[in-house]
Design a protein around this motif. Structure first.
Motif, PDB file in Angstrom:
ATOM      1  N   TRP A  40      40.340  38.099  46.031  1.00  0.00           N
ATOM      2  CA  TRP A  40      40.500  36.697  45.662  1.00  0.00           C
ATOM      3  C   TRP A  40      39.158  35.987  45.714  1.00  0.00           C
ATOM      4  CZ3 TRP A  40      45.028  35.206  43.738  1.00  0.00           C
ATOM      5  CH2 TRP A  40      46.154  35.942  44.058  1.00  0.00           C
ATOM      6  N   SER A  41      39.157  34.912  44.914  1.00  0.00           N
ATOM      7  CA  SER A  41      37.999  34.024  44.972  1.00  0.00           C
ATOM      8  C   SER A  41      38.527  32.600  45.100  1.00  0.00           C
ATOM      9  CB  SER A  41      37.151  34.147  43.713  1.00  0.00           C
ATOM     10  OG  SER A  41      36.082  33.220  43.733  1.00  0.00           O
ATOM     11  N   PRO A  42      38.130  31.883  46.160  1.00  0.00           N
ATOM     12  CA  PRO A  42      37.299  32.332  47.283  1.00  0.00           C
ATOM     13  C   PRO A  42      38.025  33.398  48.093  1.00  0.00           C
ATOM     14  CG  PRO A  42      38.313  30.238  47.791  1.00  0.00           C
ATOM     15  CD  PRO A  42      38.648  30.521  46.369  1.00  0.00           C
ATOM     16  N   SER A  43      37.298  34.070  48.875  1.00  0.00           N
ATOM     17  CA  SER A  43      37.874  35.132  49.686  1.00  0.00           C
ATOM     18  C   SER A  43      38.949  34.568  50.591  1.00  0.00           C
ATOM     19  CB  SER A  43      36.769  35.799  50.533  1.00  0.00           C
ATOM     20  OG  SER A  43      37.319  36.809  51.344  1.00  0.00           O
ATOM     21  N   GLY A  44      40.074  35.223  50.569  1.00  0.00           N
ATOM     22  CA  GLY A  44      41.175  34.762  51.400  1.00  0.00           C
ATOM     23  C   GLY A  44      42.487  35.300  50.873  1.00  0.00           C
ATOM     24  N   THR A  45      43.581  34.771  51.424  1.00  0.00           N
ATOM     25  CA  THR A  45      44.918  35.186  51.008  1.00  0.00           C
ATOM     26  C   THR A  45      45.749  33.951  50.680  1.00  0.00           C
ATOM     27  OG1 THR A  45      44.822  37.143  52.417  1.00  0.00           O
ATOM     28  CG2 THR A  45      46.997  36.423  51.652  1.00  0.00           C
ATOM     29  N   PRO A  46      46.203  33.803  49.406  1.00  0.00           N
ATOM     30  CA  PRO A  46      47.029  32.633  49.055  1.00  0.00           C
ATOM     31  C   PRO A  46      48.352  32.664  49.805  1.00  0.00           C
ATOM     32  CG  PRO A  46      46.181  33.738  47.094  1.00  0.00           C
ATOM     33  CD  PRO A  46      45.947  34.659  48.230  1.00  0.00           C
ATOM     34  N   THR A  47      48.724  31.503  50.337  1.00  0.00           N
ATOM     35  CA  THR A  47      50.007  31.388  51.038  1.00  0.00           C
ATOM     36  C   THR A  47      50.659  30.079  50.624  1.00  0.00           C
ATOM     37  OG1 THR A  47      48.906  30.348  52.930  1.00  0.00           O
ATOM     38  CG2 THR A  47      49.159  32.747  52.997  1.00  0.00           C
ATOM     39  N   THR A  48      51.668  29.703  51.368  1.00  0.00           N
ATOM     40  CA  THR A  48      52.445  28.496  51.065  1.00  0.00           C
ATOM     41  C   THR A  48      51.526  27.293  50.899  1.00  0.00           C
ATOM     42  OG1 THR A  48      54.290  29.363  52.338  1.00  0.00           O
ATOM     43  CG2 THR A  48      54.268  26.990  51.890  1.00  0.00           C
ATOM     44  N   GLY A  49      51.719  26.551  49.857  1.00  0.00           N
ATOM     45  CA  GLY A  49      50.935  25.364  49.594  1.00  0.00           C
ATOM     46  C   GLY A  49      49.736  25.598  48.719  1.00  0.00           C
ATOM     47  N   ASP A  50      49.393  26.845  48.436  1.00  0.00           N
ATOM     48  CA  ASP A  50      48.230  27.147  47.614  1.00  0.00           C
ATOM     49  C   ASP A  50      48.615  27.290  46.146  1.00  0.00           C
ATOM     50  OD1 ASP A  50      46.547  27.164  49.806  1.00  0.00           O
ATOM     51  OD2 ASP A  50      46.874  29.308  50.188  1.00  0.00           O
ATOM     52  N   PHE A  51      47.604  27.167  45.295  1.00  0.00           N
ATOM     53  CA  PHE A  51      47.733  27.405  43.865  1.00  0.00           C
ATOM     54  C   PHE A  51      46.988  28.677  43.521  1.00  0.00           C
ATOM     55  CE2 PHE A  51      48.522  22.889  44.169  1.00  0.00           C
ATOM     56  CZ  PHE A  51      49.549  22.679  43.249  1.00  0.00           C
ATOM     57  N   VAL A  52      47.518  29.386  42.474  1.00  0.00           N
ATOM     58  CA  VAL A  52      46.934  30.679  42.116  1.00  0.00           C
ATOM     59  C   VAL A  52      46.711  30.740  40.618  1.00  0.00           C
ATOM     60  CG1 VAL A  52      47.410  33.150  41.954  1.00  0.00           C
ATOM     61  CG2 VAL A  52      47.878  31.932  44.091  1.00  0.00           C
ATOM     62  N   HIS A  53      45.524  31.251  40.215  1.00  0.00           N
ATOM     63  CA  HIS A  53      45.234  31.606  38.828  1.00  0.00           C
ATOM     64  C   HIS A  53      45.143  33.118  38.736  1.00  0.00           C
ATOM     65  CE1 HIS A  53      44.198  27.647  37.041  1.00  0.00           C
ATOM     66  NE2 HIS A  53      43.925  27.319  38.325  1.00  0.00           N
ATOM     67  N   ILE A  54      45.791  33.689  37.721  1.00  0.00           N
ATOM     68  CA  ILE A  54      45.765  35.143  37.552  1.00  0.00           C
ATOM     69  C   ILE A  54      45.235  35.476  36.169  1.00  0.00           C
ATOM     70  CG2 ILE A  54      47.143  37.257  37.426  1.00  0.00           C
ATOM     71  CD1 ILE A  54      48.979  36.084  39.521  1.00  0.00           C
ATOM     72  N   TYR A  55      44.205  36.329  36.152  1.00  0.00           N
ATOM     73  CA  TYR A  55      43.631  36.844  34.922  1.00  0.00           C
ATOM     74  C   TYR A  55      43.672  38.366  34.968  1.00  0.00           C
ATOM     75  CZ  TYR A  55      41.641  32.138  34.265  1.00  0.00           C
ATOM     76  OH  TYR A  55      41.463  30.789  34.109  1.00  0.00           O
ATOM     77  N   SER A  56      43.404  38.986  33.847  1.00  0.00           N
ATOM     78  CA  SER A  56      43.278  40.441  33.818  1.00  0.00           C
ATOM     79  C   SER A  56      42.093  40.854  34.680  1.00  0.00           C
ATOM     80  CB  SER A  56      43.067  40.937  32.384  1.00  0.00           C
ATOM     81  OG  SER A  56      44.199  40.653  31.589  1.00  0.00           O
ATOM     82  N   ALA A  57      42.265  41.964  35.411  1.00  0.00           N
ATOM     83  CA  ALA A  57      41.200  42.460  36.285  1.00  0.00           C
ATOM     84  C   ALA A  57      41.300  43.977  36.378  1.00  0.00           C
ATOM     85  CB  ALA A  57      41.307  41.828  37.663  1.00  0.00           C
ATOM     86  N   THR A  58      40.366  44.570  37.123  1.00  0.00           N
ATOM     87  CA  THR A  58      40.415  46.030  37.289  1.00  0.00           C
ATOM     88  C   THR A  58      41.725  46.443  37.914  1.00  0.00           C
ATOM     89  OG1 THR A  58      38.008  46.069  37.578  1.00  0.00           O
ATOM     90  CG2 THR A  58      39.242  48.001  38.340  1.00  0.00           C
ATOM     91  N   TYR A  59      42.172  45.677  38.872  1.00  0.00           N
ATOM     92  CA  TYR A  59      43.459  45.907  39.514  1.00  0.00           C
ATOM     93  C   TYR A  59      44.334  44.658  39.319  1.00  0.00           C
ATOM     94  CZ  TYR A  59      40.964  49.707  41.825  1.00  0.00           C
ATOM     95  OH  TYR A  59      40.223  50.814  42.078  1.00  0.00           O
ATOM     96  N   ASN A  60      45.586  44.866  38.889  1.00  0.00           N
ATOM     97  CA  ASN A  60      46.524  43.762  38.754  1.00  0.00           C
ATOM     98  C   ASN A  60      47.236  43.514  40.072  1.00  0.00           C
ATOM     99  OD1 ASN A  60      46.225  43.096  35.942  1.00  0.00           O
ATOM    100  ND2 ASN A  60      47.231  45.042  35.469  1.00  0.00           N
ATOM    101  N   PRO A  61      47.571  42.258  40.384  1.00  0.00           N
ATOM    102  CA  PRO A  61      48.143  41.939  41.702  1.00  0.00           C
ATOM    103  C   PRO A  61      49.576  42.440  41.857  1.00  0.00           C
ATOM    104  CG  PRO A  61      48.136  40.010  40.299  1.00  0.00           C
ATOM    105  CD  PRO A  61      47.392  41.074  39.550  1.00  0.00           C
TER     106      PRO A  61
END
Length: 815
Positions: A40-61
């Motif tokens: 993730w960027s910034p480094s961390g782990t998204p949890t409750t209350g966070d927003f997430v953007h997902i793009y194509s990458a070497t590994y898909n989530p």
């Protein structure tokens, strides 16, 4: 002190508000693990209350367990839910690309926008605002909006499984499904609205429903379909929640296939359907029914259950049987208030409240049977009920049913009243006949009129007229229009009933006025006064296939119960088309017929080529005489040649017909003698003018034993038979030898023509018709057209007129 105060403010602030939400972007640099911070960027782990953007990458989530986020923005790539549930709890989310699969997606929050993502996971969405702009949904979807602004979608989504669309808010917002293009629903779609504004599919493009449609509506808003297609094998129905309020609009909706549709609306719901096409059987029950320019390919059933009146615009087409029932507690239902409907099959109108049919000012066409109950009227508006088509129609009107305007425009078949019918306006005859009977009578009320009757269109049976205006009864039989007219009666309640009969008169035709020679016994009218005491002038019409040969000899006669009276004549028109009117008003109403006078009988010719005076003859044939010369030892009694007979005929000079030869050029046979005074030294030149032999003939009983008789014979200057006619069973015939000097005046040639009418049919084409011991009127005629100046090049004609008619158009061109 100031520093301590500032610290207190900071402590209160950080304890009152949670930490600000973080927006993470998936980089997928390390693995597919959701909880790996380096992904993730910034480094961390998204949890409750966070927003997430997902793009194509070497590994898909890939999720590692159930997860709650504030919102998500997926642009590309694949999100693997790994069998878990992703809950988007409170914010906004946008799906603009990529794929989500393998789990459950729960959507909550303020706004969800679907653009172009592919969902391989079911969706459970309960959101303030949902915008359906695209995306492909391969699993079951539940979309529920819970705000005053439920969403606006541009369209273009594909649903490959069932979908439930629910506006669960009582506010006034409109949920727009397709502003720019249509959606495709490949599974069942349930549309549920309880708002005060509609869920609408009426934007641009076509929504295609490849599954069933289920409607539920409990709010005032309603559901709107437009330019949408329901494919074959699928239907529309009302769900278990009912459709009890609001509008259901279906504009230009098209159902392919023939799956039945049955809809029941309750409460204050208002279905309004315009320009729709239903391919199968269609049934609807509602308090109000509004249909405009719709097409129903199968059977159609409409039941109104409300408490007030409603008006259809009209313009609907019914290809299957249509049934209309008004069971409202009050008011009326106007079926075609503005534009005419067309009914290609049977139409039935019933119920407990009034149905107003043909209400607008146009012509509604009915091709099938019509059945009405006592609640039905065709008389409240200004429209016209038109009987059309080529099939057989049975018309069963209730005794209370009134029709304003009636039109016949049938290309074939027949229409028949199975009950009585009353028309208050105009009956228009264009094509086709309407069959009536004395119990199934057509009545035209005071002020009613008729127009357009002809051989192609008339009433076959009795028709009644009430009122104080002159009236031409549009009567006829078979393929013949035969009108009878009355002058204006005195009172608006006076009534007359008329019918034409193409048959033998049942009363004694031998009891006639001495001023009449012959009553046309096979065509007559019955005219009866059924109410009032007015006496009127009576007129009988001819024309079309029924002409008269000589208006100077044509009279109107009426049966008074004892004899046929000469009612005088006032002639209007000519031999081909006209009428004869009684000289005075008539006081006895029964049978009426055309009659021929016995005064001044003359052979008719357009040039003075008179062969002999017309006489009245009876022919007597002896069985086995071997030829058609009639020599009889059993003359009829009384002798028709007697001047004391009822016809007051001139005496006939006896002559021996057995030696007709030599200089005797012409003869006419009568009983056992010929009229020598009728012979003529002139030869007959059939190249000149018109020649007619006119006579009244009665065949005696012996004729059945030798069915051959020549009525007359005329010779040309060479002594050859030139013009002769008679009956030689199985034909009625007329022979003529014509000198053709038209084609080549310098080289005239003889043309021998024989007109034969087979006597193996019915009416005048039956030998029994002539062998009924009654008088028959014959005119044998040739017209060469050479009498015109200059001589016409048109072909001449041979004609045999029988009892006032040109024998069902049996004639021959001389070519």
């Amino acid at each position: 002190m100031k520093r301590i105060y500032s610290l207190l403010i900071y402590i209160v602030f950080i304890n009152t508000f949670p930490a600000l939400a973080t927006t993470y972007t998936w980089t997928g640099n390390t693995s597919t693990a959701w909880n790996t911070t380096s992904n993730w960027s910034p480094s961390g782990t998204p949890t409750t209350g966070d927003f997430v953007h997902i793009y194509s990458a070497t590994y898909n989530p890939q999720l590692t367990g159930n997860l709650t986020l504030n919102g998500i923005y997926i642009h590309s790539g694949t999100l693997n839910l790994n069998g878990d549930t992703l809950l988007l709890n409170s914010g906004t989310s946008t799906f603009s690309g990529g794929t989500i699969s393998n789990g459950l997606l729960q959507l909550r929050g303020t706004e969800i926008t679907f653009n172009s993502t592919t969902f391989n996971a079911p969706i459970d969405a309960v959101v303030d605002r949902i915008n359906l702009n695209g995306c492909t949904f391969n699993n079951y979807c539940y979309f529920e909006t819970i705000s005053n602004v439920p969403g606006t979608g541009s369209g273009g989504a594909v649903f490959n499984d069932s979908v439930y669309l629910y506006h669960n808010y009582t506010g006034s917002g409109i949920w727009v499904m397709n502003n720019n293009t249509g959606h495709r629903f490949n599974g069942k779609v349930t549309i549920h609205n309880k708002g005060t504004k509609e869920i609408t599919f009426t934007g641009a493009g076509i929504n295609v429903f490849n599954g069933d449609i289920v409607l539920i509506n409990t709010g005032a808003g309603g559901i709107m379909l437009g330019n949408d297609t329901l494919t074959a094998g699928h239907t529309i129905s009302i769900g278990s929640g009912g459709f009890s309020a609001g509008d259901f609009n279906a504009t230009n909706f098209y159902q392919d296939g023939n799956t039945a549709i049955s809809l029941t609306f309750t409460g204050t719901a208002l279905p309004s359907i315009t320009g729709a096409t239903f391919g199968g059987n269609f049934s609807i029950t509602s308090n109000v029914l509004l249909f405009k320019n719709c097409t129903f390919s199968g059977t159609a059933s409409f039941t109104a259950t409300g408490s007030g009146s409603s008006s259809w615009y009209g313009g609907n087409t019914f290809y299957g049987n249509a049934t209309f029932t008004n069971n409202a507690t009050a008011g009326n239902l106007r079926i075609d208030a503005d534009t005419a409907n067309t009914y290609y099959a049977d139409a039935t109108f019933n119920g407990s409240r009034e149905l107003r049919v043909c209400y607008g000012g146009e012509v509604s066409s009915f091709y099938g049977n019509i059945t009405t109950a006592n609640n039905t009227t065709f008389n409240e508006g200004t429209g016209t009920l038109c009987l059309a088509g080529s099939g057989t129609q049975a018309l069963s009107f209730h005794s209370n049913t009134l029709v304003k305007n009636l039109m016949l425009n049938k290309s074939g078949g027949s229409a028949a009243l199975s009950t009585a019918l009353v028309v208050s306006g105009t009956v228009t005859f264009t094509k086709g006949t309407l069959t009536t009977t004395s119990s199934n009578l057509l009545t035209i009320n005071n002020g009613g009129t008729v127009s357009g009757a002809s051989d192609s269109s008339f009433i076959d049976g009795p028709v009644k007229k009430i009122g104080n205006s002159a009236f031409v009864f549009p009567t006829g039989k078979g393929n013949s229009y035969r009108a009878v007219e009355i002058s204006a009666p005195s009172n608006t309640t006076d009534a007359y009933k008329a019918e034409f009969f193409y048959d033998s008169i049942s009363v004694n035709t031998s009891n006639i006025d001495t001023t009449l020679g012959y009553v046309t016994r096979n065509r007559y009218w019955k005219l009866n006064r059924t109410n009032g005491s007015s006496n009127v002038y009576v007129s009988l019409y001819w024309g079309g296939s029924y002409a008269v040969h000589d208006t100077a000899k044509t009279y109107i006669s009426g049966w008074n119960g004892t004899k046929w009276l000469n009612l005088g004549k006032v002639i209007y028109g000519n031999n081909n088309s006209g009428k004869v009117t009684s000289s005075g008003t008539v006081t006895s109403y029964s049978e009426f017929a055309l009659a021929i006078s016995s005064t001044n009988p003359m052979l008719c010719a357009s040039t003075p080529q008179i062969i002999f005076p017309k006489e009245y003859f009876t022919f007597d044939v002896v069985s086995g005489s071997g030829y058609d010369y009639n020599q009889s030892s059993d003359p009829l009694t009384p002798s028709i040649a007697s001047t004391s007979s009822s016809f007051a005929l001139p005496s006939i000079t006896s002559a021996n017909i057995g030696t007709l030869s030599g200089t005797t050029q012409n003869y006419l046979k009568n009983e056992s003698s010929a009229a020598s005074s009728l012979t003529c030294s002139n030869h007959v030149d059939l190249t000149k003018g018109v020649i007619c032999v006119e006579m009244l003939v009665k065949l005696d009983a012996n004729f059945v034993n030798q069915r051959g008789l020549r009525f007359f014979n005329f010779k040309d200057n060479s002594g050859d038979n030139a013009f002769y006619g008679g009956i030689g069973y199985p034909y009625l015939y007329l022979n003529a030898k014509v000198i053709d000097n038209i084609s080549d005046p310098n080289n005239p040639i003889q043309i021998e023509k024989r007109l034969q009418i087979p006597l193996d049919g019915v009416d005048r084409k039956s030998i029994d018709y002539y062998n009924d011991q009654g008088w028959h009127h014959f005119v044998f005629k040739i017209n060469t057209h050479n009498n015109e100046n200059p001589p016409s090049t048109a072909p001449g004609r041979l004609e045999i007129w029988v009892d006032g008619e040109l024998n069902d158009f049996i004639w021959m061109m001389l070519t």
